[in-house]
Design a protein around this motif. Structure first.
Motif, PDB file in Angstrom:
ATOM      1  N   ARG A  83       0.910  -0.789  -0.067  1.00 53.04           N
ATOM      2  CA  ARG A  83      -0.052  -0.158  -0.277  1.00 53.04           C
ATOM      3  C   ARG A  83       0.792   1.563   0.051  1.00 53.04           C
ATOM      4  O   ARG A  83       0.112   2.340  -1.141  1.00 53.04           O
ATOM      5  CB  ARG A  83      -0.843  -0.145   0.619  1.00 53.04           C
ATOM      6  N   GLY A 115       0.481   4.288  -2.857  1.00 56.92           N
ATOM      7  CA  GLY A 115       0.630   5.476  -2.416  1.00 56.92           C
ATOM      8  C   GLY A 115       2.101   6.553  -3.105  1.00 56.92           C
ATOM      9  O   GLY A 115       1.555   7.036  -3.348  1.00 56.92           O
ATOM     10  N   GLN A 159       0.720   9.664  -4.860  1.00 55.47           N
ATOM     11  CA  GLN A 159       1.711  10.758  -5.188  1.00 55.47           C
ATOM     12  C   GLN A 159       3.351  11.539  -6.220  1.00 55.47           C
ATOM     13  O   GLN A 159       2.723  12.717  -6.401  1.00 55.47           O
ATOM     14  CB  GLN A 159       2.099  10.778  -3.633  1.00 55.47           C
ATOM     15  N   ILE A 193      -5.372   6.486   0.905  1.00 49.88           N
ATOM     16  CA  ILE A 193      -5.394   5.722   0.023  1.00 49.88           C
ATOM     17  C   ILE A 193      -3.444   6.299  -0.726  1.00 49.88           C
ATOM     18  O   ILE A 193      -2.445   5.230  -0.721  1.00 49.88           O
ATOM     19  CB  ILE A 193      -5.557   5.531  -1.972  1.00 49.88           C
ATOM     20  N   GLU A 194      -3.610   7.364  -1.386  1.00 48.00           N
ATOM     21  CA  GLU A 194      -2.156   7.972  -1.299  1.00 48.00           C
ATOM     22  C   GLU A 194      -0.906   7.430  -0.100  1.00 48.00           C
ATOM     23  O   GLU A 194      -0.441   7.241  -0.187  1.00 48.00           O
ATOM     24  CB  GLU A 194      -2.127   9.417  -1.281  1.00 48.00           C
ATOM     25  N   ARG A 195      -1.774   7.653   1.026  1.00 50.64           N
ATOM     26  CA  ARG A 195      -0.685   7.558   2.478  1.00 50.64           C
ATOM     27  C   ARG A 195      -0.378   6.352   3.076  1.00 50.64           C
ATOM     28  O   ARG A 195       0.494   5.785   4.114  1.00 50.64           O
ATOM     29  CB  ARG A 195      -1.663   8.454   3.741  1.00 50.64           C
ATOM     30  N   GLY A 196      -1.057   5.367   2.044  1.00 53.90           N
ATOM     31  CA  GLY A 196      -1.138   3.586   2.669  1.00 53.90           C
ATOM     32  C   GLY A 196      -1.566   3.136   3.807  1.00 53.90           C
ATOM     33  O   GLY A 196      -1.072   2.448   3.599  1.00 53.90           O
TER      34      GLY A 196
END
Length: 202
Positions: free
Chosen positions: A76, A80, A84, A111-114
Motif C-alpha cells: 500500500r 501510495g 503521490q 489511499i495515497e498515505r497507504g
C-alpha cells in the motif's frame, strides 16, 4: 497483492480447474493460445490490465481475487508513493484527483498515505487520471526500484536504521544461508512497516 508469477499460477490453476485448454481459453478471450501460454509461464513479464480482466472474466473469477488484492502495508505504501509522485509531476492537487475519481478527499488521502486498500474498480480510472500504466502502479513491471524507506520521515528513518542494524547483528551466524537471511530481513522489514503504519493510524 500478489506478484505476476503468483497471478500467472492462479490463472493456470483456475484454467485447469475448469478443464480448459489454451485453445479453449483463447476462444473465450480472443487472445491467442500461445500468448496465454506465455502469460502463464511468465515468459511475458507484463500482463496488461485489460487482458487480465478479459482472462478473469473467461475464467469466471473476480479479478480482485485473482490479483490477491489483499495488500500488505508495504505494498500500500508503494502504491501510495507512486500515486503521490505522479500527481506531483502533473502538479495535480489531491482534491482534483479525488474529484476525477468521484471519491472523497479523505478517502483519496488515505489511499495515497497507504492506510487503506484501493478498490479494484478504481485502478483503471486512477491510471488514466495520472497517465500511468496499471502495470506500473501495481508493481508488475520488471525492474521495480521503489524503496519504501524513502517514504519515512527523519525520525522514522532513524528508527528503521537502528531496528535493521540490530537485526543484522543476529544474522551473522554462518549456519544461516544468505537466502534465509534475506527472507528474515524482508520479514523484519514488513514488521517494521506494520509498526510504523500502526502508529500513524492512531
Amino acid at each position: 497483492m500478489d506478484d505476476l508469477a503468483k497471478i500467472s499460477g492462479k490463472i493456470k490453476k483456475r484454467r485447469i480447474e475448469l478443464g480448459l485448454s489454451y485453445h479453449d481459453l483463447a476462444k473465450k478471450t480472443g487472445i491467442s493460445a500461445s500468448t496465454l501460454q506465455r502469460y502463464e509461464t511468465g515468459y511475458i513479464k507484463n500482463l496488461p490490465i485489460d487482458k487480465f480482466e478479459v482472462i478473469a472474466d473467461a475464467l469466471d473469477v473476480d479479478p480482485a481475487e485473482l490479483m490477491g488484492l489483499i495488500t500488505t502495508d508495504v505494498e500500500r505504501l508503494k502504491i501510495g508513493a507512486k500515486i503521490q509522485k505522479k500527481r506531483n509531476e502533473l502538479s495535480m492537487p489531491l482534491e482534483k484527483l479525488a474529484q476525477k475519481l468521484n471519491i472523497s478527499f479523505a478517502h483519496m488521502n488515505r489511499i495515497e498515505r497507504g492506510t487503506v486498500d484501493m478498490p479494484y474498480k478504481m485502478i483503471i480510472p486512477l491510471c488514466k487520471a495520472l497517465k500511468i500504466s496499471p502495470s506500473y502502479l501495481l508493481g508488475w513491471e520488471v525492474h521495480e526500484d521503489f524503496d519504501p524507506v524513502s517514504t519515512l520521515n527523519k525520525k522514522e528513518k532513524f528508527e528503521y536504521d537502528k531496528f535493521m542494524e540490530d537485526a543484522v547483528y543476529y544474522f551473522n551466524d554462518e549456519t544461516i544461508s544468505n537466502e534465509d537471511k534475506k527472507k528474515l530481513l524482508d520479514s523484519l522489514n514488513n514488521i517494521f512497516f506494520d509498526i510504523i503504519l500502526g502508529k500513524k493510524g492512531k
